[in-house]
Design a protein around this motif. Structure first.
Motif, mmCIF file in Angstrom:
data_model
loop_
_atom_site.group_PDB
_atom_site.id
_atom_site.type_symbol
_atom_site.label_atom_id
_atom_site.label_comp_id
_atom_site.label_asym_id
_atom_site.label_seq_id
_atom_site.Cartn_x
_atom_site.Cartn_y
_atom_site.Cartn_z
ATOM 1 N N PHE A 1 19.969 64.921 -68.231
ATOM 2 C CA PHE A 1 20.189 64.836 -69.773
ATOM 3 C C PHE A 1 20.863 63.505 -69.683
ATOM 4 C CE2 PHE A 1 19.534 69.540 -69.981
ATOM 5 C CZ PHE A 1 18.357 69.340 -71.069
ATOM 6 N N MET A 2 21.770 62.770 -68.690
ATOM 7 C CA MET A 2 22.549 61.721 -68.812
ATOM 8 C C MET A 2 21.270 60.805 -68.747
ATOM 9 S SD MET A 2 25.561 62.196 -65.912
ATOM 10 C CE MET A 2 25.932 60.265 -66.025
ATOM 11 N N LEU A 3 20.205 60.884 -67.819
ATOM 12 C CA LEU A 3 19.292 59.945 -68.054
ATOM 13 C C LEU A 3 18.335 59.995 -69.083
ATOM 14 C CD1 LEU A 3 17.824 60.815 -64.562
ATOM 15 C CD2 LEU A 3 18.975 58.434 -65.210
ATOM 16 N N THR A 4 17.994 61.045 -70.048
ATOM 17 C CA THR A 4 17.112 61.214 -71.051
ATOM 18 C C THR A 4 18.251 60.528 -72.175
ATOM 19 O OG1 THR A 4 17.922 63.416 -71.600
ATOM 20 C CG2 THR A 4 16.023 63.157 -70.407
ATOM 21 N N GLU A 5 19.247 60.775 -72.365
ATOM 22 C CA GLU A 5 20.121 60.279 -73.358
ATOM 23 C C GLU A 5 20.347 58.962 -73.164
ATOM 24 O OE1 GLU A 5 23.395 61.660 -76.219
ATOM 25 O OE2 GLU A 5 23.311 62.544 -74.334
ATOM 26 N N HIS A 6 20.424 58.243 -71.847
ATOM 27 C CA HIS A 6 20.723 57.015 -71.834
ATOM 28 C C HIS A 6 19.308 56.040 -72.138
ATOM 29 C CE1 HIS A 6 21.873 53.366 -70.101
ATOM 30 N NE2 HIS A 6 20.620 52.987 -69.036
ATOM 31 N N PHE A 7 18.186 56.681 -71.565
ATOM 32 C CA PHE A 7 16.964 55.846 -71.470
ATOM 33 C C PHE A 7 16.226 56.307 -73.043
ATOM 34 C CE2 PHE A 7 17.123 55.912 -66.930
ATOM 35 C CZ PHE A 7 17.375 54.449 -66.662
ATOM 36 N N ILE B 1 22.412 54.238 -61.462
ATOM 37 C CA ILE B 1 21.197 54.269 -61.995
ATOM 38 C C ILE B 1 21.160 53.923 -63.640
ATOM 39 C CG2 ILE B 1 19.148 55.631 -62.720
ATOM 40 C CD1 ILE B 1 19.720 57.419 -59.944
ATOM 41 N N ILE B 2 22.176 54.411 -64.313
ATOM 42 C CA ILE B 2 22.204 54.231 -65.688
ATOM 43 C C ILE B 2 23.019 52.820 -66.004
ATOM 44 C CG2 ILE B 2 21.843 56.550 -66.317
ATOM 45 C CD1 ILE B 2 24.690 57.075 -66.947
ATOM 46 N N GLY B 3 23.627 52.399 -64.948
ATOM 47 C CA GLY B 3 24.310 50.943 -65.063
ATOM 48 C C GLY B 3 26.073 51.202 -65.751
ATOM 49 N N LYS B 4 26.443 52.405 -65.932
ATOM 50 C CA LYS B 4 27.690 52.732 -66.704
ATOM 51 C C LYS B 4 28.106 54.085 -66.150
ATOM 52 C CE LYS B 4 26.232 54.699 -70.997
ATOM 53 N NZ LYS B 4 26.057 54.406 -72.351
ATOM 54 N N THR B 5 29.634 54.115 -66.588
ATOM 55 C CA THR B 5 30.251 55.318 -66.462
ATOM 56 C C THR B 5 31.293 55.463 -67.485
ATOM 57 O OG1 THR B 5 31.365 56.796 -64.882
ATOM 58 C CG2 THR B 5 32.178 54.358 -64.874
ATOM 59 N N HIS B 6 32.195 56.387 -67.512
ATOM 60 C CA HIS B 6 33.163 56.816 -68.595
ATOM 61 C C HIS B 6 34.444 56.697 -67.756
ATOM 62 C CE1 HIS B 6 30.397 57.425 -71.735
ATOM 63 N NE2 HIS B 6 29.895 58.566 -70.989
ATOM 64 N N PHE B 7 35.374 56.258 -68.392
ATOM 65 C CA PHE B 7 36.887 56.249 -67.635
ATOM 66 C C PHE B 7 37.791 55.928 -68.734
ATOM 67 C CE2 PHE B 7 40.676 54.398 -65.889
ATOM 68 C CZ PHE B 7 40.752 55.033 -64.692
ATOM 69 N N TYR B 8 38.785 56.897 -69.031
ATOM 70 C CA TYR B 8 39.913 56.994 -69.899
ATOM 71 C C TYR B 8 39.391 56.872 -71.159
ATOM 72 C CZ TYR B 8 44.822 57.578 -70.921
ATOM 73 O OH TYR B 8 46.199 57.987 -71.303
ATOM 74 N N GLY B 9 38.389 57.490 -71.482
ATOM 75 C CA GLY B 9 37.670 57.542 -72.813
ATOM 76 C C GLY B 9 37.044 56.232 -73.110
ATOM 77 N N LEU B 10 36.926 55.241 -72.364
ATOM 78 C CA LEU B 10 35.934 54.148 -72.501
ATOM 79 C C LEU B 10 34.763 53.913 -71.682
ATOM 80 C CD1 LEU B 10 39.147 51.786 -72.228
ATOM 81 C CD2 LEU B 10 38.228 52.654 -74.329
ATOM 82 N N ASP B 11 33.961 53.161 -72.146
ATOM 83 C CA ASP B 11 32.650 52.874 -71.048
ATOM 84 C C ASP B 11 32.892 51.746 -70.216
ATOM 85 O OD1 ASP B 11 31.229 55.114 -71.914
ATOM 86 O OD2 ASP B 11 30.356 54.087 -73.735
ATOM 87 N N PHE B 12 32.394 51.909 -68.988
ATOM 88 C CA PHE B 12 32.342 50.761 -68.085
ATOM 89 C C PHE B 12 31.167 50.419 -67.401
ATOM 90 C CE2 PHE B 12 36.741 51.946 -68.679
ATOM 91 C CZ PHE B 12 37.535 50.684 -68.604
ATOM 92 N N LYS B 13 30.678 49.179 -67.259
ATOM 93 C CA LYS B 13 29.452 48.794 -66.481
ATOM 94 C C LYS B 13 29.897 48.871 -65.112
ATOM 95 C CE LYS B 13 26.489 45.108 -65.899
ATOM 96 N NZ LYS B 13 26.011 43.558 -65.999
ATOM 97 N N VAL B 14 29.007 49.344 -64.266
ATOM 98 C CA VAL B 14 28.978 49.564 -62.820
ATOM 99 C C VAL B 14 27.873 49.060 -62.273
ATOM 100 C CG1 VAL B 14 30.796 51.249 -63.067
ATOM 101 C CG2 VAL B 14 28.356 51.942 -62.797
ATOM 102 N N ASN B 15 27.919 48.430 -61.026
ATOM 103 C CA ASN B 15 26.813 48.152 -60.256
ATOM 104 C C ASN B 15 27.180 48.036 -58.855
ATOM 105 O OD1 ASN B 15 27.970 45.789 -59.580
ATOM 106 N ND2 ASN B 15 26.990 44.520 -61.118
#
Length: 281
Positions: free
Chosen positions: A28-34, A74-88
């Protein structure tokens, strides 16, 4: 093909590797993201169809999961302390324990009216520095990292989260002195080589080694350097905060005391493990 059918394929291919609940979360992380399809949406509309190109996207993600690639990459981001962060691949994926470190600092300083100066050493995605900048309105925040590609990601994260952080390309082990700060915080590499066998395979295969591991013969190299620097540039009402290796909490506390700090506090995380230190003059 219906999305519901692909959900079944995910479970067939991945349940033995990750467990049913984890696979559901990944799916569901993938379906929501894509595709913008949430768990609730699929429950209400069970016959959602995917085009050939959409099927290719979701099957590619399935292949990468089977190869133990972290879902955040895979989705290129994560959540941290209520914020979205790009990761690679250049950045460590922020952990929940680090959110507890941020909360500890905010508990200590969120009601302070004075203008604060903050330094985050080994910033990675910028998650600590950006979260502090977001929640300490008057703070001037600097953040150091040794990797240029990592700092590019951190800079993008600061922009997307609408905060100002001064990012500095620097190897903390080569620094001889720091300007004065009210708060110095660091989550440096601290996993010893001997502890690699305890790590999950997706971490070992995909996350940047230099952000995680230190040699067995000198595992506190970053803590010693940072504590010595911090002792020279923190005032009486300032503090040094570390995320630490739970197996080396006593040694890290003693190191901070040996560097001159008079009040060193070890704090447990929500699982009861010693994972944080605060050192004051």
């Amino acid at each position: 093909m219906e999305l519901k059918e692909i959900q079944g394929i995910f479970h067939k291919e991945l349940d033995n590797q990750f467990g049913k609940e984890e696979v559901s979360s990944f799916f569901f992380m993938l379906t929501e993201h894509f595709f913008g399809v949430s768990r609730l949406t699929l429950a209400l509309k069970t016959s959602i169809q995917l085009t050939k190109s959409e099927q290719s996207i979701i099957y590619d993600a399935l292949s990468r999961l089977k190869a133990n690639k972290p879902i955040q990459y895979i989705i290129g981001k994560t959540h941290f302390y209520g914020l979205d962060f790009k990761v690679n691949e250049h950045t460590l994926i922020p952990r929940p324990e680090t959110e507890e470190l941020v909360q500890w600092i905010l508990d200590d300083y969120s009601k302070v009216d004075d203008k604060l100066s903050v330094l985050d050493i080994g910033t990675g995605t910028g998650c600590i520095a950006i979260s502090l900048a977001k929640n300490l309105a008057s703070a001037m925040v600097d953040a150091i990292d040794v990797d240029e590609n990592t700092l590019k990601v951190a800079h993008q994260n600061a922009i997307s989260n609408e905060v100002k952080v001064n990012f500095i390309l620097q190897d903390i082990l080569a620094v001889t002195d720091l300007k004065n700060y009210n708060i110095i915080v660091s989550n440096p590499p601290y996993v010893r080589d001997l502890e690699k066998e305890q790590m999950q395979q997706n971490v070992l295969d995909h996350e940047p080694e230099k952000a995680l591991f230190v040699s067995d013969d000198n595992p506190l190299i970053f803590y010693e350097k940072i504590a010595k620097l911090a002792f020279t540039c923190l005032s009486d009402n300032s503090a040094l905060y570390f995320e630490i290796n739970e197996y080396l909490s006593d040694e890290t506390k003693e190191l901070c005391e040996a560097c001159g700090f008079k009040k060193v506090t070890v704090k447990n995380d929500i699982f009861g493990k010693p994972r944080m230190i605060k050192a004051k003059m």
